[in-house]
Design a protein around this motif. Structure first.
Motif, PDB file in Angstrom:
ATOM      1  N   LYS A  53       0.813  -1.224   0.000  1.00 62.19           N
ATOM      2  CA  LYS A  53       0.000   0.000   0.000  1.00 62.19           C
ATOM      3  C   LYS A  53       0.840   1.264   0.000  1.00 62.19           C
ATOM      4  CE  LYS A  53      -3.962  -2.086   0.323  1.00 62.19           C
ATOM      5  NZ  LYS A  53      -4.780  -2.162  -0.871  1.00 62.19           N
ATOM      6  N   ASN A  54       2.118   1.168   0.345  1.00 65.98           N
ATOM      7  CA  ASN A  54       2.949   2.355   0.547  1.00 65.98           C
ATOM      8  C   ASN A  54       4.219   2.290  -0.289  1.00 65.98           C
ATOM      9  OD1 ASN A  54       1.175   3.269   2.722  1.00 65.98           O
ATOM     10  ND2 ASN A  54       2.017   1.519   3.824  1.00 65.98           N
ATOM     11  N   LEU A  55       4.788   3.472  -0.493  1.00 66.15           N
ATOM     12  CA  LEU A  55       5.990   3.580  -1.302  1.00 66.15           C
ATOM     13  C   LEU A  55       6.998   4.470  -0.580  1.00 66.15           C
ATOM     14  CD1 LEU A  55       6.892   2.644  -4.131  1.00 66.15           C
ATOM     15  CD2 LEU A  55       5.939   4.753  -5.039  1.00 66.15           C
ATOM     16  N   ILE A  56       8.236   4.013  -0.545  1.00 67.06           N
ATOM     17  CA  ILE A  56       9.329   4.831   0.001  1.00 67.06           C
ATOM     18  C   ILE A  56      10.236   5.168  -1.167  1.00 67.06           C
ATOM     19  CG2 ILE A  56      11.259   4.964   1.624  1.00 67.06           C
ATOM     20  CD1 ILE A  56       9.898   2.599   3.136  1.00 67.06           C
ATOM     21  N   GLY A  85      -6.545   2.565  -3.255  1.00 63.60           N
ATOM     22  CA  GLY A  85      -6.673   3.202  -1.948  1.00 63.60           C
ATOM     23  C   GLY A  85      -5.484   4.084  -1.606  1.00 63.60           C
ATOM     24  N   GLN A  86      -5.658   4.824  -0.531  1.00 61.61           N
ATOM     25  CA  GLN A  86      -4.651   5.795  -0.104  1.00 61.61           C
ATOM     26  C   GLN A  86      -3.258   5.180  -0.007  1.00 61.61           C
ATOM     27  OE1 GLN A  86      -4.447   7.250   4.034  1.00 61.61           O
ATOM     28  NE2 GLN A  86      -4.739   9.285   3.158  1.00 61.61           N
ATOM     29  N   MET A  87      -2.275   5.964  -0.430  1.00 57.96           N
ATOM     30  CA  MET A  87      -0.875   5.540  -0.400  1.00 57.96           C
ATOM     31  C   MET A  87      -0.087   6.527   0.445  1.00 57.96           C
ATOM     32  SD  MET A  87       1.969   5.762  -3.478  1.00 57.96           S
ATOM     33  CE  MET A  87       0.969   4.904  -4.665  1.00 57.96           C
ATOM     34  N   LYS A  88       0.680   5.995   1.379  1.00 55.40           N
ATOM     35  CA  LYS A  88       1.657   6.834   2.069  1.00 55.40           C
ATOM     36  C   LYS A  88       2.916   6.815   1.216  1.00 55.40           C
ATOM     37  CE  LYS A  88       0.236   6.466   6.876  1.00 55.40           C
ATOM     38  NZ  LYS A  88       0.662   6.027   8.216  1.00 55.40           N
ATOM     39  N   HIS A  89       3.441   7.996   0.936  1.00 54.01           N
ATOM     40  CA  HIS A  89       4.598   8.138   0.055  1.00 54.01           C
ATOM     41  C   HIS A  89       5.695   8.834   0.843  1.00 54.01           C
ATOM     42  CE1 HIS A  89       6.772   9.801  -3.531  1.00 54.01           C
ATOM     43  NE2 HIS A  89       6.512   8.578  -3.948  1.00 54.01           N
ATOM     44  N   ALA A  90       6.608   8.031   1.361  1.00 57.43           N
ATOM     45  CA  ALA A  90       7.707   8.563   2.167  1.00 57.43           C
ATOM     46  C   ALA A  90       8.872   8.903   1.248  1.00 57.43           C
ATOM     47  CB  ALA A  90       8.142   7.529   3.197  1.00 57.43           C
ATOM     48  N   ILE A  91       9.391  10.107   1.380  1.00 52.55           N
ATOM     49  CA  ILE A  91      10.489  10.549   0.532  1.00 52.55           C
ATOM     50  C   ILE A  91      11.725  10.776   1.395  1.00 52.55           C
ATOM     51  CG2 ILE A  91      11.291  12.292  -1.102  1.00 52.55           C
ATOM     52  CD1 ILE A  91       8.255  12.926  -1.593  1.00 52.55           C
ATOM     53  N   VAL A  92      12.778   9.996   1.111  1.00 47.98           N
ATOM     54  CA  VAL A  92      14.044  10.186   1.809  1.00 47.98           C
ATOM     55  C   VAL A  92      14.763  11.296   1.050  1.00 47.98           C
ATOM     56  CG1 VAL A  92      16.166   9.130   2.635  1.00 47.98           C
ATOM     57  CG2 VAL A  92      14.056   7.776   2.525  1.00 47.98           C
ATOM     58  N   LEU A 118      -5.193  11.277  -1.369  1.00 46.38           N
ATOM     59  CA  LEU A 118      -4.920   9.933  -1.870  1.00 46.38           C
ATOM     60  C   LEU A 118      -3.453   9.541  -1.719  1.00 46.38           C
ATOM     61  CD1 LEU A 118      -7.078   9.875  -5.123  1.00 46.38           C
ATOM     62  CD2 LEU A 118      -7.445   8.568  -3.037  1.00 46.38           C
ATOM     63  N   VAL A 119      -2.560  10.490  -1.914  1.00 43.02           N
ATOM     64  CA  VAL A 119      -1.131  10.234  -1.786  1.00 43.02           C
ATOM     65  C   VAL A 119      -0.599  11.175  -0.707  1.00 43.02           C
ATOM     66  CG1 VAL A 119       1.109  10.189  -2.932  1.00 43.02           C
ATOM     67  CG2 VAL A 119      -0.942   9.552  -4.210  1.00 43.02           C
ATOM     68  N   VAL A 120      -0.261  10.617   0.438  1.00 45.12           N
ATOM     69  CA  VAL A 120       0.211  11.407   1.573  1.00 45.12           C
ATOM     70  C   VAL A 120       1.741  11.407   1.552  1.00 45.12           C
ATOM     71  CG1 VAL A 120       0.195  11.633   4.080  1.00 45.12           C
ATOM     72  CG2 VAL A 120      -1.828  10.743   2.889  1.00 45.12           C
ATOM     73  N   ASN A 121       2.326  12.570   1.256  1.00 47.11           N
ATOM     74  CA  ASN A 121       3.780  12.716   1.181  1.00 47.11           C
ATOM     75  C   ASN A 121       4.350  13.190   2.509  1.00 47.11           C
ATOM     76  OD1 ASN A 121       4.472  12.274  -1.684  1.00 47.11           O
ATOM     77  ND2 ASN A 121       3.093  13.985  -1.997  1.00 47.11           N
ATOM     78  N   LYS A 122       5.485  12.629   2.868  1.00 41.60           N
ATOM     79  CA  LYS A 122       6.201  13.103   4.045  1.00 41.60           C
ATOM     80  C   LYS A 122       7.691  12.878   3.811  1.00 41.60           C
ATOM     81  CE  LYS A 122       6.034  13.156   9.020  1.00 41.60           C
ATOM     82  NZ  LYS A 122       5.381  12.726  10.227  1.00 41.60           N
TER      83      LYS A 122
END
Length: 136
Positions: A53-56, A85-92, A118-122
């Motif tokens: 569900k998530n992408l780093i 569905g919603q994706m958490k998108h963590a950006i290093v 829909l895409v939560v960036n942090k």
């Protein structure tokens, strides 16, 4: 199950983290648009196959992406989130200025599509911090 390297290419390594339901994209060097689009398609296929569900996004060693690539990346992520569905998108966060500009442009493109929900960036300084966020 521990993390698993599921794909390797000179410009991209994909690692699956089942506990965090995430795929880590580790980019390296400069990526032309055509290759970026091809590799992003592989990433999305693996997300579906693994049920992630998530992408780093680890771009600390990436040397940037052109605006067309940023627009395409944002569009593909939003389309995936609309279907799955919603994706958490963590950006290093990268230190290389052109990579940072690419990250900024990606986030602007996500905003243009009104996909913030829909895409939560942090942003994070390390993969470990990103994984911790995904476990919350």
């Amino acid at each position: 199950m521990e993390k698993e390297v599921i794909f390797e290419h000179p410009r991209l390594t994909l690692t699956y983290y089942p506990m965090e339901s995430a795929i880590l994209e580790t980019w390296n060097g400069f990526t032309e648009f055509e290759l970026f689009a091809e590799l992003l398609d592989k990433t999305i296929k693996f997300m579906v196959e693994k049920g992630a569900k998530n992408l780093i996004l680890d771009v600390r060693e990436h040397k940037g992406l052109n605006p067309k690539g940023n627009e395409h990346g944002a569009k593909v992520c939003l389309e995936h989130a609309k279907k799955h569905g919603q994706m958490k998108h963590a950006i290093v966060v990268p230190t290389y200025i052109f990579s940072q500009m690419s990250v900024d442009n990606f986030e602007k493109n996500i905003g243009k599509e009104k996909g913030d929900e829909l895409v939560v960036n942090k942003h994070f300084k390390s993969v470990e911090d990103a994984l911790e966020w995904l476990r919350e």
